[in-house]
Structure formats: structure tokens, C-alpha cells
Design an enzyme around this catalytic site. Structure first.
Site, PDB file in Angstrom:
ATOM      1  N   GLN A 102       1.046 -11.193  20.165  1.00  0.00           N
ATOM      2  CA  GLN A 102       2.585 -10.656  20.019  1.00  0.00           C
ATOM      3  C   GLN A 102       3.300 -11.525  18.954  1.00  0.00           C
ATOM      4  O   GLN A 102       4.254 -11.317  18.115  1.00  0.00           O
ATOM      5  CB  GLN A 102       3.422 -10.807  21.257  1.00  0.00           C
ATOM      6  CG  GLN A 102       2.985  -9.893  22.202  1.00  0.00           C
ATOM      7  CD  GLN A 102       1.804 -10.410  23.325  1.00  0.00           C
ATOM      8  OE1 GLN A 102       1.187 -11.392  22.963  1.00  0.00           O
ATOM      9  NE2 GLN A 102       1.769  -9.926  24.432  1.00  0.00           N
ATOM     10  N   ASP A 144      10.437 -13.558  31.120  1.00  0.00           N
ATOM     11  CA  ASP A 144      10.079 -12.423  32.053  1.00  0.00           C
ATOM     12  C   ASP A 144      10.776 -12.468  33.168  1.00  0.00           C
ATOM     13  O   ASP A 144      11.185 -11.374  33.918  1.00  0.00           O
ATOM     14  CB  ASP A 144       8.630 -12.131  31.962  1.00  0.00           C
ATOM     15  CG  ASP A 144       8.114 -11.284  30.689  1.00  0.00           C
ATOM     16  OD1 ASP A 144       8.208 -10.061  30.439  1.00  0.00           O
ATOM     17  OD2 ASP A 144       7.788 -12.226  29.724  1.00  0.00           O
ATOM     18  N   LYS A 186       5.294 -15.263  28.796  1.00  0.00           N
ATOM     19  CA  LYS A 186       3.981 -15.012  28.250  1.00  0.00           C
ATOM     20  C   LYS A 186       2.929 -16.231  28.466  1.00  0.00           C
ATOM     21  O   LYS A 186       3.151 -17.390  28.180  1.00  0.00           O
ATOM     22  CB  LYS A 186       4.083 -14.457  26.711  1.00  0.00           C
ATOM     23  CG  LYS A 186       2.613 -14.117  26.314  1.00  0.00           C
ATOM     24  CD  LYS A 186       1.824 -12.985  27.014  1.00  0.00           C
ATOM     25  CE  LYS A 186       2.906 -11.799  27.109  1.00  0.00           C
ATOM     26  NZ  LYS A 186       2.305 -10.916  28.155  1.00  0.00           N
ATOM     27  N   ARG A 194       4.834  -2.950  35.495  1.00  0.00           N
ATOM     28  CA  ARG A 194       4.635  -4.130  35.148  1.00  0.00           C
ATOM     29  C   ARG A 194       5.419  -4.955  36.251  1.00  0.00           C
ATOM     30  O   ARG A 194       6.514  -5.046  36.329  1.00  0.00           O
ATOM     31  CB  ARG A 194       5.426  -4.491  33.843  1.00  0.00           C
ATOM     32  CG  ARG A 194       4.672  -3.646  32.536  1.00  0.00           C
ATOM     33  CD  ARG A 194       3.411  -4.036  32.178  1.00  0.00           C
ATOM     34  NE  ARG A 194       3.245  -5.450  31.937  1.00  0.00           N
ATOM     35  CZ  ARG A 194       3.484  -6.020  30.755  1.00  0.00           C
ATOM     36  NH1 ARG A 194       3.991  -5.272  29.797  1.00  0.00           N
ATOM     37  NH2 ARG A 194       3.042  -7.250  30.395  1.00  0.00           N
ATOM     38  N   ARG A 209       7.273  -3.422  25.237  1.00  0.00           N
ATOM     39  CA  ARG A 209       6.806  -4.729  26.148  1.00  0.00           C
ATOM     40  C   ARG A 209       8.256  -5.790  25.778  1.00  0.00           C
ATOM     41  O   ARG A 209       8.872  -5.496  24.833  1.00  0.00           O
ATOM     42  CB  ARG A 209       5.856  -5.355  25.890  1.00  0.00           C
ATOM     43  CG  ARG A 209       4.828  -5.159  24.454  1.00  0.00           C
ATOM     44  CD  ARG A 209       5.661  -6.017  23.238  1.00  0.00           C
ATOM     45  NE  ARG A 209       6.096  -7.321  23.525  1.00  0.00           N
ATOM     46  CZ  ARG A 209       7.028  -8.040  22.817  1.00  0.00           C
ATOM     47  NH1 ARG A 209       7.741  -7.423  22.186  1.00  0.00           N
ATOM     48  NH2 ARG A 209       7.039  -9.148  23.037  1.00  0.00           N
ATOM     49  N   GLY A 210       8.312  -6.749  26.498  1.00  0.00           N
ATOM     50  CA  GLY A 210       9.414  -7.595  26.533  1.00  0.00           C
ATOM     51  C   GLY A 210      10.559  -6.905  27.703  1.00  0.00           C
ATOM     52  O   GLY A 210      10.725  -5.854  27.602  1.00  0.00           O
TER      53      GLY A 210
END
EC number: 5.3.1.23
Length: 349
Positions: free
Chosen positions: A201, A242, A253, A93, A49-50
């Protein structure tokens, strides 16, 4: 330049090995992706993720698709199959714009070379491009760190949210890269890390990274952020992104917006660290950014511990949008962008 190995990922030439971030920091497990569907599932299930890490991972997924269909003799059929690969990866995503940026870059390389190259040569060219994306990300993050660390003073304490470190990129990190660069430059920097519910996270990944790097770190729950600000413990907030709209609205996030509001209330600078590839110049403002909603069980359970019964309604957006008026500056590899974002972002494209 035939392979790469970092904390986040390893490209072997025939497979992509990802550290399984779902199990950190308790266990260090790895997932080996041997085809593009393995990669798609790893992105969707948050093995990786990221935004920058997702982009690089998708690029290698595109290469695995090319290798899988390299037996074809018809180049047009090969191209059509890779269009299917691209579509599968792009559905994983919806918010992280680096995913689409990387896939479009890979697709352009394919289309540019399709008329003159044979299929085996195309596979090689695509592999080289994916590696280029990965290595570029590391250098970009180091430049973001260099540009951003000038904003921090010796003795500062920084609040972070989620994880925008080496694990969210190919290596080094964006928000954590700024902190890392400041420490490497001899500054005494401490960090307060939000745990970042519901996926934790901050607690699981950011704290693990910073402790491994020897950076003084204190973990807090998300609802403590305002109080530590009021106590005067925080000098700056640095987060990743993101997707950043053309006007400087920032999707990051879930919980980032709350932190930005609190920072504004307490007169604390709120910085966003992200590569230019995270800026979506085609999206006018935050209203145009799709917000992923994830499985309700991420809230219903904390790891394997049930928190509420099945009859409880759950809302689980993975991201929120921070309006540009709450953002002090956006730290990129090219420069530190300041308001008015509507003008200064466009100048870079």
C-alpha cells in the site's frame, strides 16, 4: 446532498462506484456496486481499504440493502432484512472498527425512525445518513490535518507506513492529511514511504497520492526504515490506525509495530492520526483487538509473480498492535491526545 464524488468513491444515488485500489498505480479501474453484496465483496477483497473508507463504504452498502428491500410492505420484515445486510457487511474485515461504528450508526437511525416512518421515507433517511457520514469524514480529516501539522516543523522529513491518505478515507486522509495540511500551510515537508509488504500500500498508493499532490517523496523497502532513521533522515513518523483501544494501544497495518520500536530506539516521535470513530472505547487494550489473517497467496505472490512454491508455510496477519508506550501522541479531530492515554482517551467519550 444526494451524491458525493471523491478520488476514493462516488455515490450516484443508486450505486456506489469505488476506485479499485488493487490495480493502482498502474491502472485506474473502477468497480460499480449495485447491491449490498457487491459492497461486501469489495470490502473483503480490498477494492476499498482503510478504516474510514471502509466505514463510509459500508454505510452506503446499508443504503443499497434498504433500496433492495424497499418493495416490502411490512416494516418489521424490512428491518429484519436490513439486519441480514448489516451482518453480511460486518463480517468482511474484523479489525477495522470504523466498519462496525458506521453500521451501528446506520442501524440506530433505522431503529429510531422505524415506528413513525414509512419504508420509502426510511430509505431516504438512511441515504442522508450515509452521505452525512461521508461528508463528516472529509471535514474530520481536515481538522486532524490542522491539529497535526502543528507538530511538524518547516524542513521536516516524515516516515509513513501503509496508506492513510485520501484513498484510505472518503477524502484528504489522516496521516497524509497531516502532511498535506503542513504543506498547505507553507512548510517544506519531505516524505519517506515504506513500501508496506505484502500488499504494498505504501509503494502503490501512498507514493502515488503524494506524487500527484506534488509532495517530495522517496520510496524505501520496509527493512530500510531503521537505517534511514540511524542516518538522521527522519524527524517524525506518522501512521494511521484501524482500531485504537481504550488504553491507547494501536492496531494498524502489519509492520507498524516494527517502525514504532525503531522510532523509539532512535528518539523519533511516533504519531498516530485517526478520527475518534477509530477509538474502540469498549476494548480495554490491544489484546482484545481481533487481528485479521489474510490469504497466504498475498505473500506467496507479488502481484502475479510467484515468489515461493506451494509447500512453503505462510503466515499473513494483516495488522499488528503497537503498545501505547511507543506512541508519542494520537492526533484526532478534537485534540492531540498525549499520555496517560488510559485517562485522556476516556475524557473524550
Amino acid at each position: 446532498m444526494k451524491n458525493i464524488k471523491t478520488m476514493t468513491m462516488e455515490w450516484t444515488g443508486n450505486s456506489l462506484i469505488l476506485i479499485d485500489q488493487r490495480y493502482l498505480p498502474i491502472e485506474e479501474k473502477y468497480v460499480e456496486c449495485q447491491n449490498y453484496l457487491d459492497v461486501a465483496n469489495s470490502i473483503k477483497d480490498m477494492v476499498v481499504r482503510g478504516a474510514p473508507a471502509i466505514g463510509a463504504t459500508a454505510a452506503f452498502g446499508f443504503v443499497l440493502g434498504a433500496k433492495e428491500f424497499s418493495y416490502l410492505s411490512d416494516k418489521n420484515l424490512f428491518s429484519n432484512k436490513l439486519e441480514e445486510v448489516k451482518n453480511s457487511l460486518s463480517k468482511t474485515r474484523p479489525t477495522a472498527v470504523n466498519l462496525f461504528w458506521a453500521l451501528n450508526r446506520m442501524d440506530k437511525i433505522l431503529k429510531d425512525n422505524l415506528p413513525t416512518k414509512e419504508i420509502n421515507d426510511l430509505v431516504t433517511i438512511l441515504e442522508e445518513e450515509a452521505l452525512k457520514i461521508a461528508y463528516e469524514d472529509i471535514e474530520i480529516n481536515k481538522q486532524i490535518g490542522k491539529n497535526g501539522e502543528a507538530l511538524l516543523n518547516d524542513g521536516d522529513t516524515v516516515l509513513t507506513h501503509c496508506n492513510a491518505g485520501a484513498l484510505a478515507t472518503v477524502d484528504y486522509g489522516t496521516a497524509l492529511g497531516v502532511i498535506r495540511a503542513a504543506v498547505e500551510n507553507g512548510k517544506d515537508i519531505q516524505v519517506y514511504a515504506d513500501e508496506t509488504r505484502p500488499y504494498l500500500q505504501g509503494a502503490r498508493l501512498t507514493v502515488w497520492e503524494l506524487v500527484k499532490s506534488g509532495i517530495k517523496t522517496t520510496l524505501i523497502t520496509d527493512n530500510m526504515a531503521g537505517w534511514v532513521m540511524k542516518q538522521g533522515k527522519i524527524n517524525a513518523v506518522i501512521v494511521g490506525a484501524d482500531r485504537i483501544a481504550r488504553n491507547g494501544d494501536v492496531a494498524n497495518k502489519i509492520g507498524t509495530y516494527s517502525v514504532a520500536v525503531l522510532a523509539k530506539r532512535h528518539g523519533i516521535p511516533f504519531y498516530v492520526a485517526a478520527p475518534l470513530s477509530t477509538i474502540d472505547i469498549e476494548t480495554k487494550n490491544g489484546e482484545g483487538i481481533p487481528i485479521e489473517e489474510r490469504n497466504h497467496n498475498e505473500v506467496r505472490f507479488c502481484h502475479k509473480t510467484r515468489l515461493v512454491t506451494d509447500d512453503v508455510n505462510i503466515y499473513n496477519p494483516a495488522f499488528d498492535v503497537t503498545p501505547n508506550e511507543l506512541v508519542t501522541a494520537i492526533i484526532t479531530e478534537k485534540m492531540v491526545i498525549r499520555p496517560p492515554y488510559e485517562i485522556n482517551i476516556v475524557k473524550l467519550f
